[in-house]
Write a protein that holds these residues in place. Structure first.
Motif, mmCIF file in Angstrom:
data_model
loop_
_atom_site.group_PDB
_atom_site.id
_atom_site.type_symbol
_atom_site.label_atom_id
_atom_site.label_comp_id
_atom_site.label_asym_id
_atom_site.label_seq_id
_atom_site.Cartn_x
_atom_site.Cartn_y
_atom_site.Cartn_z
ATOM 1 N N ARG A 1 -76.400 -2.573 62.378
ATOM 2 C CA ARG A 1 -75.600 -1.393 62.712
ATOM 3 C C ARG A 1 -76.032 -0.787 64.040
ATOM 4 O O ARG A 1 -75.207 -0.220 64.765
ATOM 5 N N ALA A 2 -77.309 -0.913 64.370
ATOM 6 C CA ALA A 2 -77.774 -0.406 65.658
ATOM 7 C C ALA A 2 -77.165 -1.208 66.808
ATOM 8 O O ALA A 2 -76.719 -0.650 67.815
ATOM 9 N N VAL A 3 -77.126 -2.536 66.660
ATOM 10 C CA VAL A 3 -76.525 -3.394 67.686
ATOM 11 C C VAL A 3 -75.022 -3.121 67.774
ATOM 12 O O VAL A 3 -74.460 -2.982 68.865
ATOM 13 N N GLU A 4 -74.372 -3.036 66.641
ATOM 14 C CA GLU A 4 -72.924 -2.803 66.592
ATOM 15 C C GLU A 4 -72.548 -1.472 67.250
ATOM 16 O O GLU A 4 -71.509 -1.360 67.911
ATOM 17 N N ALA A 5 -73.397 -0.471 67.072
ATOM 18 C CA ALA A 5 -73.105 0.857 67.615
ATOM 19 C C ALA A 5 -73.413 0.953 69.106
ATOM 20 O O ALA A 5 -73.061 1.942 69.757
ATOM 21 N N GLY A 6 -74.077 -0.050 69.644
ATOM 22 C CA GLY A 6 -74.421 -0.007 71.056
ATOM 23 C C GLY A 6 -75.657 0.820 71.353
ATOM 24 O O GLY A 6 -75.862 1.269 72.491
ATOM 25 N N ASP B 1 -78.004 -5.477 76.428
ATOM 26 C CA ASP B 1 -76.602 -5.840 76.210
ATOM 27 C C ASP B 1 -76.440 -7.295 75.796
ATOM 28 O O ASP B 1 -75.333 -7.722 75.458
ATOM 29 N N GLN B 2 -77.518 -8.057 75.839
ATOM 30 C CA GLN B 2 -77.468 -9.460 75.434
ATOM 31 C C GLN B 2 -78.140 -9.701 74.098
ATOM 32 O O GLN B 2 -78.015 -10.784 73.525
ATOM 33 N N ASP B 3 -78.840 -8.719 73.581
ATOM 34 C CA ASP B 3 -79.522 -8.879 72.299
ATOM 35 C C ASP B 3 -78.534 -9.053 71.150
ATOM 36 O O ASP B 3 -77.452 -8.464 71.148
ATOM 37 N N THR B 4 -78.936 -9.849 70.182
ATOM 38 C CA THR B 4 -78.192 -9.996 68.932
ATOM 39 C C THR B 4 -79.054 -9.424 67.807
ATOM 40 O O THR B 4 -80.234 -9.113 68.019
ATOM 41 N N SER B 5 -78.474 -9.334 66.625
ATOM 42 C CA SER B 5 -79.282 -8.904 65.484
ATOM 43 C C SER B 5 -80.450 -9.864 65.257
ATOM 44 O O SER B 5 -81.536 -9.440 64.859
ATOM 45 N N ALA B 6 -80.231 -11.139 65.529
ATOM 46 C CA ALA B 6 -81.289 -12.136 65.355
ATOM 47 C C ALA B 6 -82.448 -11.885 66.303
ATOM 48 O O ALA B 6 -83.619 -11.953 65.903
ATOM 49 N N SER B 7 -82.168 -11.582 67.570
ATOM 50 C CA SER B 7 -83.246 -11.368 68.538
ATOM 51 C C SER B 7 -83.978 -10.059 68.268
ATOM 52 O O SER B 7 -85.206 -9.984 68.428
ATOM 53 N N ILE B 8 -83.259 -9.020 67.834
ATOM 54 C CA ILE B 8 -83.912 -7.756 67.494
ATOM 55 C C ILE B 8 -84.739 -7.919 66.228
ATOM 56 O O ILE B 8 -85.842 -7.364 66.100
ATOM 57 N N TYR B 9 -84.229 -8.686 65.289
ATOM 58 C CA TYR B 9 -84.981 -8.997 64.061
ATOM 59 C C TYR B 9 -86.342 -9.585 64.411
ATOM 60 O O TYR B 9 -87.375 -9.179 63.872
#
Length: 331
Positions: free
Chosen positions: A133-138, A168-176
């Protein structure tokens, strides 16, 4: 991340509760520390794969590898399960992506209670999918919060917060992966403070709370009526699951679900209907949205592996022609 440097604190007797790899990485940090793990709690094994064979979670596998005692209660409603946990006489229970709600009696059993490693900067994004949700919300910033658990959903007092940026290039996988490295250090620092008794508990401001609802497969369907920058954030949020996708309808009216693993926003003016293919080249397929366009760069056809656009066009160029709807219907 700002951590307090202290002399090594006295070891704590710890019960660890967790399930996926994210939790297992925190367990490994505890195994490598001077603390004493008296038991590891995991959910019951679940059927997986085509044969529906009962499969252990990542945390259980790691615990068994290190000869740690594993407990797998269905829940903690049974008094026998509550007594079993109490008999370990733990100083603290560490909970990381466990997946089971803990009743109040369990929260109060360890001497120092239960603490949780949560993948957001609380009180923002309480709930099941804080990273996505953090990635989705920007959001530009996220992190982990170590909190003292209470009977609410991620509402407990905060002990320590560690942060990291979202590009702006991060995905949920990379933040995980970033949080899986950040969390263990924050956890060990928290335990060090708890062992000495020198730590603050900061109440959350409930009015600032947001909720991170669990992801649903239906969300992954790309809606071309949305602006390109919104679609791009959703696409990154849904990696590695459920992966953004659209449905292509071929000339025989057969539907093909196509996943999008990588895309970029194209700043451009156009007067085409949203969902219309504006350009096709080796580097990507550019699709009109209600604001700017989205360039699809890595796609996955049904039953195939994810491929660069050039490889997709080599086999399915007829599916993607300029002026055609991305869903397969001609203009």
């Amino acid at each position: 991340m700002r951590l307090i440097n202290k002399l090594m604190s006295k070891p704590l007797n710890i019960i660890f509760a967790g399930t996926p790899d994210f939790a297992a990485q925190h367990l490994q940090a505890l195994i490598d520390s001077h603390h004493n793990i008296v038991a590891v709690y995991c959910p019951p094994d679940k059927p997986a794969g085509r044969g529906k064979k009962l499969t252990a979670c990542a945390t259980k596998l790691l615990a068994l590898e290190h000869n740690l005692t594993v407990e797998q209660p269905l829940n903690f409603k049974e008094s026998s399960d509550q007594l079993t946990l109490a008999n370990y006489q733990a100083d603290v229970m560490v909970v990381v992506a466990y997946g089971l709600l803990l009743p109040e009696i369990i929260l109060k059993t360890p001497r120092l209670g239960c603490i949780n490693v949560h993948g957001s900067i609380l009180p923002k994004w309480r709930g099941a999918a804080p990273i996505q949700r953090a990635v989705e919300a920007g959001d530009k910033l996220t992190g982990v919060t170590i909190m003292q658990m209470d009977k609410g959903l991620d509402t407990g007092d905060m002990i320590l917060t560690a942060t990291c940026e979202i590009s702006d290039q991060d995905t949920s996988a990379s933040i995980y992966e970033a949080l899986a490295k950040l969390g263990p250090s924050a956890l060990l620092e928290t335990l060090s403070m708890m062992a000495t008794g020198e730590y603050n508990r900061i109440p959350q401001i409930n009015e600032d709370a947001t909720y991170a609802a669990k992801l649903d497969k239906a969300e992954a369907e790309l809606n071309w009526q949305l602006p390109a920058h919104i679609l791009h954030k959703k696409l990154r949020a849904y990696i590695p699951w459920p992966v953004a996708q659209f449905t292509y309808l071929d000339q025989k009216q057969v539907e093909h679900r196509i996943r999008v693993w990588q895309a970029s926003v194209v700043q451009m003016q156009h007067n085409q209907v949203a969902g219309t293919i504006l350009n096709v080249e080796k580097s990507g397929i550019t699709v009109a949205t209600t604001e700017n366009a989205l360039k699809l760069e890595i796609l996955q056809l049904p039953g195939k592996k994810a491929l660069q656009c050039q490889d997709i066009l080599n086999s399915r160029a007829e599916w993607f022609t300029i002026g055609q709807s991305i869903n397969g219907n001609t203009k």
